[in-house]
Enzyme design. Structure first.
Site, PDB file in Angstrom:
ATOM      1  N   ASN A 103       3.220   3.874 -19.617  1.00 44.55           N
ATOM      2  CA  ASN A 103       3.622   2.850 -20.425  1.00 44.55           C
ATOM      3  C   ASN A 103       2.455   2.078 -21.023  1.00 44.55           C
ATOM      4  OD1 ASN A 103       6.505   2.920 -20.073  1.00 44.55           O
ATOM      5  ND2 ASN A 103       6.131   2.076 -17.915  1.00 44.55           N
TER       6      ASN A 103
ATOM      7  N   HIS B 185       3.357   7.934 -14.287  1.00 42.68           N
ATOM      8  CA  HIS B 185       4.480   7.935 -13.707  1.00 42.68           C
ATOM      9  C   HIS B 185       4.979   9.376 -13.584  1.00 42.68           C
ATOM     10  CE1 HIS B 185       5.773   3.385 -13.894  1.00 42.68           C
ATOM     11  NE2 HIS B 185       4.883   3.530 -14.805  1.00 42.68           N
TER      12      HIS B 185
ATOM     13  N   HIS C 125      -2.063   4.145 -15.095  1.00 43.60           N
ATOM     14  CA  HIS C 125      -1.141   5.150 -14.224  1.00 43.60           C
ATOM     15  C   HIS C 125      -0.024   6.132 -14.845  1.00 43.60           C
ATOM     16  CE1 HIS C 125       0.692   1.169 -14.790  1.00 43.60           C
ATOM     17  NE2 HIS C 125       1.785   1.896 -14.501  1.00 43.60           N
TER      18      HIS C 125
ATOM     19  N   VAL D  13       1.136  -3.174 -14.752  1.00 50.99           N
ATOM     20  CA  VAL D  13       0.065  -3.211 -13.822  1.00 50.99           C
ATOM     21  C   VAL D  13      -0.905  -2.760 -14.770  1.00 50.99           C
ATOM     22  CG1 VAL D  13      -1.176  -2.207 -11.980  1.00 50.99           C
ATOM     23  CG2 VAL D  13       1.145  -2.915 -11.706  1.00 50.99           C
TER      24      VAL D  13
ATOM     25  N   ARG E 141       3.511   6.690  -3.783  1.00 50.80           N
ATOM     26  CA  ARG E 141       4.924   6.281  -4.088  1.00 50.80           C
ATOM     27  C   ARG E 141       5.029   5.050  -4.591  1.00 50.80           C
ATOM     28  NH1 ARG E 141       7.663  10.631  -2.214  1.00 50.80           N
ATOM     29  NH2 ARG E 141       6.509  11.538  -0.188  1.00 50.80           N
ATOM     30  N   ASP E 142       5.906   5.117  -5.801  1.00 50.35           N
ATOM     31  CA  ASP E 142       6.109   3.481  -6.327  1.00 50.35           C
ATOM     32  C   ASP E 142       6.755   2.651  -5.547  1.00 50.35           C
ATOM     33  OD1 ASP E 142       6.202   2.650  -9.603  1.00 50.35           O
ATOM     34  OD2 ASP E 142       7.355   1.547  -8.156  1.00 50.35           O
ATOM     35  N   ILE E 143       6.522   1.434  -5.328  1.00 48.82           N
ATOM     36  CA  ILE E 143       7.165   0.596  -4.484  1.00 48.82           C
ATOM     37  C   ILE E 143       8.493   0.263  -4.691  1.00 48.82           C
ATOM     38  CG2 ILE E 143       6.411  -1.396  -5.503  1.00 48.82           C
ATOM     39  CD1 ILE E 143       5.305  -2.658  -2.687  1.00 48.82           C
TER      40      ILE E 143
HETATM   41  P1  AMP Z   1       4.057  -0.078 -15.149  1.00 51.56           P
HETATM   42  O1  AMP Z   1       5.316  -1.046 -15.604  1.00 51.56           O
HETATM   43  O2  AMP Z   1       4.217   1.236 -16.157  1.00 51.56           O
HETATM   44  O3  AMP Z   1       2.994  -0.884 -15.219  1.00 51.56           O
HETATM   45  O4  AMP Z   1       4.422   0.440 -13.758  1.00 51.56           O
HETATM   46  C1  AMP Z   1       3.811  -0.253 -12.542  1.00 51.56           C
HETATM   47  C2  AMP Z   1       4.362   0.336 -11.464  1.00 51.56           C
HETATM   48  O5  AMP Z   1       3.743  -0.078 -10.361  1.00 51.56           O
HETATM   49  C3  AMP Z   1       5.867  -0.337 -11.360  1.00 51.56           C
HETATM   50  O6  AMP Z   1       6.802   1.034 -11.353  1.00 51.56           O
HETATM   51  C4  AMP Z   1       5.881  -0.769  -9.881  1.00 51.56           C
HETATM   52  O7  AMP Z   1       6.983  -0.775  -9.097  1.00 51.56           O
HETATM   53  C5  AMP Z   1       4.692  -0.428  -9.425  1.00 51.56           C
HETATM   54  N1  AMP Z   1       3.675  -0.958  -8.241  1.00 51.56           N
HETATM   55  C6  AMP Z   1       3.663  -2.266  -8.149  1.00 51.56           C
HETATM   56  N2  AMP Z   1       3.234  -2.687  -7.208  1.00 51.56           N
HETATM   57  C7  AMP Z   1       2.976  -1.713  -6.273  1.00 51.56           C
HETATM   58  C8  AMP Z   1       2.656  -1.332  -5.082  1.00 51.56           C
HETATM   59  N3  AMP Z   1       1.870  -2.352  -4.393  1.00 51.56           N
HETATM   60  N4  AMP Z   1       2.712  -0.239  -4.629  1.00 51.56           N
HETATM   61  C9  AMP Z   1       3.155   0.923  -5.201  1.00 51.56           C
HETATM   62  N5  AMP Z   1       3.728   0.849  -6.500  1.00 51.56           N
HETATM   63  C10 AMP Z   1       3.506  -0.529  -6.965  1.00 51.56           C
END
Ligand code: AMP
Ligand code: ZN
Length: 114
Positions: A87, A102, A100, A96, A29-31
């Protein structure tokens, strides 16, 4: 990559809220969820961006989508519908730098995306 957040999750050093996992991919799950269901599907292998994909990753990319399909089934959004997206770099808002996918669902999605 020792300093990569998602590599640490894949290695079990940090425990996210896991929804699905297998030998090659992990889904959690996204944080900071942007929808009632917001799950990230990552390869266990470190790949920084979509630009860094190689021919040898062709099956792995398929595994990401098969995992997304399974996440949608488990989360009960498969029939209503959901969105998958990646993205890539600054204009898309990538924050990040470990690939990944979404998986977003549980509410109607607007189009075009912002
Ligand atoms: P992006 O903007 O496509 O690089 O997405 C990175 C995603 O990682 C964002 O939606 C963040 O909310 C998510 N994220 C960052 N840190 C964490 C974490 N520790 N656990 C879960 N999701 C995270
Ligand atoms: Zn990584």
């Amino acid at each position: 990559m020792t300093d990569c957040l998602f590599c640490k999750m894949a290695a079990g050093e940090i425990q996210p809220d896991v929804v699905y996992e297998d030998e090659q991919v992990l889904a959690f799950r996204d944080i900071n969820p942007q929808a009632p269901v917001h799950v990230l599907v990552i390869p266990r292998e470190h790949i920084a961006t979509l630009n860094d994909l190689e021919e040898r990753h062709a099956e792995l990319v398929g595994r990401l989508y098969l995992a997304a399909r399974e996440v949608a089934r488990r989360e009960g959004i498969a029939e209503r519908g959901y969105r998958t997206l990646m993205n890539c770099n600054a204009d898309a808002g990538q924050t990040v730098f470990h690939l990944h996918l979404h998986v977003l669902g549980g509410r109607p999605m607007g189009w075009p995306p912002g």
